[in-house]
Design a protein around this motif. Structure first.
Motif, PDB file in Angstrom:
ATOM      1  N   ALA A 142     -52.644  17.120 -26.823  1.00  0.00           N
ATOM      2  CA  ALA A 142     -52.904  16.590 -25.474  1.00  0.00           C
ATOM      3  C   ALA A 142     -52.947  15.072 -25.613  1.00  0.00           C
ATOM      4  CB  ALA A 142     -54.232  17.117 -24.953  1.00  0.00           C
ATOM      5  N   VAL A 143     -52.123  14.403 -24.825  1.00  0.00           N
ATOM      6  CA  VAL A 143     -51.980  12.948 -24.938  1.00  0.00           C
ATOM      7  C   VAL A 143     -52.178  12.304 -23.565  1.00  0.00           C
ATOM      8  CG1 VAL A 143     -50.295  11.098 -25.376  1.00  0.00           C
ATOM      9  CG2 VAL A 143     -50.408  13.072 -26.922  1.00  0.00           C
ATOM     10  N   ASP A 144     -52.977  11.254 -23.521  1.00  0.00           N
ATOM     11  CA  ASP A 144     -53.063  10.400 -22.332  1.00  0.00           C
ATOM     12  C   ASP A 144     -52.413   9.081 -22.677  1.00  0.00           C
ATOM     13  OD1 ASP A 144     -54.445  12.295 -20.955  1.00  0.00           O
ATOM     14  OD2 ASP A 144     -56.374  11.238 -20.973  1.00  0.00           O
ATOM     15  N   ALA A 145     -51.442   8.666 -21.885  1.00  0.00           N
ATOM     16  CA  ALA A 145     -50.727   7.413 -22.127  1.00  0.00           C
ATOM     17  C   ALA A 145     -50.978   6.461 -20.967  1.00  0.00           C
ATOM     18  CB  ALA A 145     -49.230   7.697 -22.262  1.00  0.00           C
ATOM     19  N   GLU A 146     -51.018   5.168 -21.278  1.00  0.00           N
ATOM     20  CA  GLU A 146     -51.163   4.175 -20.211  1.00  0.00           C
ATOM     21  C   GLU A 146     -49.857   4.089 -19.443  1.00  0.00           C
ATOM     22  OE1 GLU A 146     -54.035   0.922 -22.153  1.00  0.00           O
ATOM     23  OE2 GLU A 146     -52.354   0.026 -21.107  1.00  0.00           O
ATOM     24  N   GLY A 147     -49.940   4.090 -18.124  1.00  0.00           N
ATOM     25  CA  GLY A 147     -48.741   3.959 -17.301  1.00  0.00           C
ATOM     26  C   GLY A 147     -48.480   5.210 -16.485  1.00  0.00           C
ATOM     27  N   HIS A 148     -47.438   5.119 -15.656  1.00  0.00           N
ATOM     28  CA  HIS A 148     -47.109   6.159 -14.665  1.00  0.00           C
ATOM     29  C   HIS A 148     -45.738   6.733 -15.008  1.00  0.00           C
ATOM     30  CE1 HIS A 148     -46.261   7.884 -10.691  1.00  0.00           C
ATOM     31  NE2 HIS A 148     -47.529   7.672 -10.373  1.00  0.00           N
ATOM     32  N   ILE A 149     -45.529   8.000 -14.698  1.00  0.00           N
ATOM     33  CA  ILE A 149     -44.232   8.615 -15.015  1.00  0.00           C
ATOM     34  C   ILE A 149     -43.091   7.876 -14.300  1.00  0.00           C
ATOM     35  CG2 ILE A 149     -44.320  10.363 -13.164  1.00  0.00           C
ATOM     36  CD1 ILE A 149     -43.055  12.328 -15.296  1.00  0.00           C
ATOM     37  N   ALA A 150     -43.411   7.182 -13.204  1.00  0.00           N
ATOM     38  CA  ALA A 150     -42.378   6.405 -12.492  1.00  0.00           C
ATOM     39  C   ALA A 150     -42.091   5.081 -13.203  1.00  0.00           C
ATOM     40  CB  ALA A 150     -42.816   6.149 -11.052  1.00  0.00           C
ATOM     41  N   ASP A 151     -42.936   4.656 -14.164  1.00  0.00           N
ATOM     42  CA  ASP A 151     -42.632   3.463 -14.970  1.00  0.00           C
ATOM     43  C   ASP A 151     -41.529   3.841 -15.959  1.00  0.00           C
ATOM     44  OD1 ASP A 151     -44.721   2.081 -13.746  1.00  0.00           O
ATOM     45  OD2 ASP A 151     -46.171   2.617 -15.310  1.00  0.00           O
TER      46      ASP A 151
END
Ligand SMILES: O=C(O)C(=O)Cc1ccccc1
Length: 311
Positions: A242-251
């Motif tokens: 499970a990963v949380d990444a900074e940013g939005h899928i639209a980036d």
């Protein structure tokens, strides 16, 4: 009818309920306490509730595995919001109970690492039993099943208990993160301070498999905020992440990283892109050179021109 209902990890008086009530829309929703995180999420899957608020991570112990597992398996759901709450516990007892009377103590398993040192110092002989939630622990104390519960001080009145000790927290500034989960739909537009959650399954076991996964984010300048391995249930050594990444899928950088993962991993589950709690766009770390949307667009245009011989 369901559009008006928000489920949460109950019963009444959980930290989850307090977190839910910080959302402006909660005032106009029917808030429905559920007995467990899987039950709250299943209420969303079945359409009984429009969304559910559940705890997912705390700053002392990391990911709350029951929640990660319930989002990793079953019909897909998506995260739309996160809420951060500072947590301190009170030791709730039936009126008249003294510290020396306490032989058994209960709370949600995620509470234990936050009160362990306090317990060792003040209740070294007490036996710990897990409850379905901190408020459920308080309810069990009211019923006489245990002598004391670690819970929010606010839960005392609901269960006819009194706070014998307040402000218990082994770590200063302990915070718990909760997520509002709904059925899959288009994420809200990027705010400039967003987070994207995914679950990633590694393919064939080979040296560097995890590094290859991480590289998809690293080469595109995407910072990770959480990485938690969870067993897939398919035998020793089989894990998903499970990963949380900074940013939005639209980036573009995030979208490209996810496409990279999709190409090299057998399965990737998108859990949502949503605004980060407590962080505004001007507080977000500056982008690494070459990773902005316009950098990606310019590179794609250059490639297209080159493929056409328009150099
Ligand atoms: O919301 C609660 O009361 C819970 O039981 C979940 C939890 C556990 C530990 C810290 C914060 C929330």
């Amino acid at each position: 009818m369901s559009a008006t209902r928000y489920a949460y990890l109950g019963p009444e008086g959980t930290f989850t309920e307090v977190a839910l009530r910080t959302l402006p829309e909660a005032a106009t929703r029917e808030l429905v306490p559920m007995v467990s995180v899987p039950a709250a999420l299943d209420a969303v899957r079945s359409g009984e509730a429009a969304a559910a608020l559940v705890p997912i991570e705390n700053s002392v112990e990391g990911g709350i595995t029951a929640t990660l597992d319930a989002l990793t398996g079953g019909e897909p759901l998506m995260i739309y919001r996160e809420v951060l709450l500072s947590i301190t516990f009170a030791l709730l007892v039936r009126p008249g109970t003294k510290l020396s009377d306490i032989k058994t103590v209960t709370a949600h398993p995620a509470a234990q690492p936050q009160v362990r040192n306090w317990m060792a110092a003040h209740l070294p002989q007490a036996v710990w039993e897990s409850a379905a939630s901190n408020a459920d622990g308080a309810r069990l104390v009211q019923e006489g099943r245990y002598d004391a519960a670690f819970a929010g001080e606010f839960a005392a009145a609901t269960y006819g208990l009194e706070p014998l000790v307040t402000e218990i927290h082994d770590a200063e500034n302990a915070q718990t993160r909760f997520v509002l989960v709904g059925r899959p739909a288009r994420p809200s537009a990027p705010t400039g301070a967003d987070k994207t959650s995914v679950v990633i399954w590694l393919g064939d076991d080979h040296p560097g498999a995890l590094l290859e996964l991480l590289q998809e984010f690293a080469v595109r300048g995407v910072n990770l905020m959480l990485i938690q391995s969870r067993p897939t249930g398919e035998g020793i050594g089989n894990y998903c992440f499970a990963v949380d990444a900074e940013g939005h899928i639209a980036d573009r950088r995030v979208g490209e990283a996810l496409m990279g993962l999709k190409r090299i991993c057998p399965k990737v589950r998108f859990l949502g892109s949503y605004p980060r709690a407590g962080v505004s766009a001007d507080e977000v770390r500056p982008l690494r050179t070459g990773t902005s949307d316009s950098d990606f667009t310019e590179a794609a245009d250059w490639l297209a021109r080159s493929q056409d011989g328009r150099i």
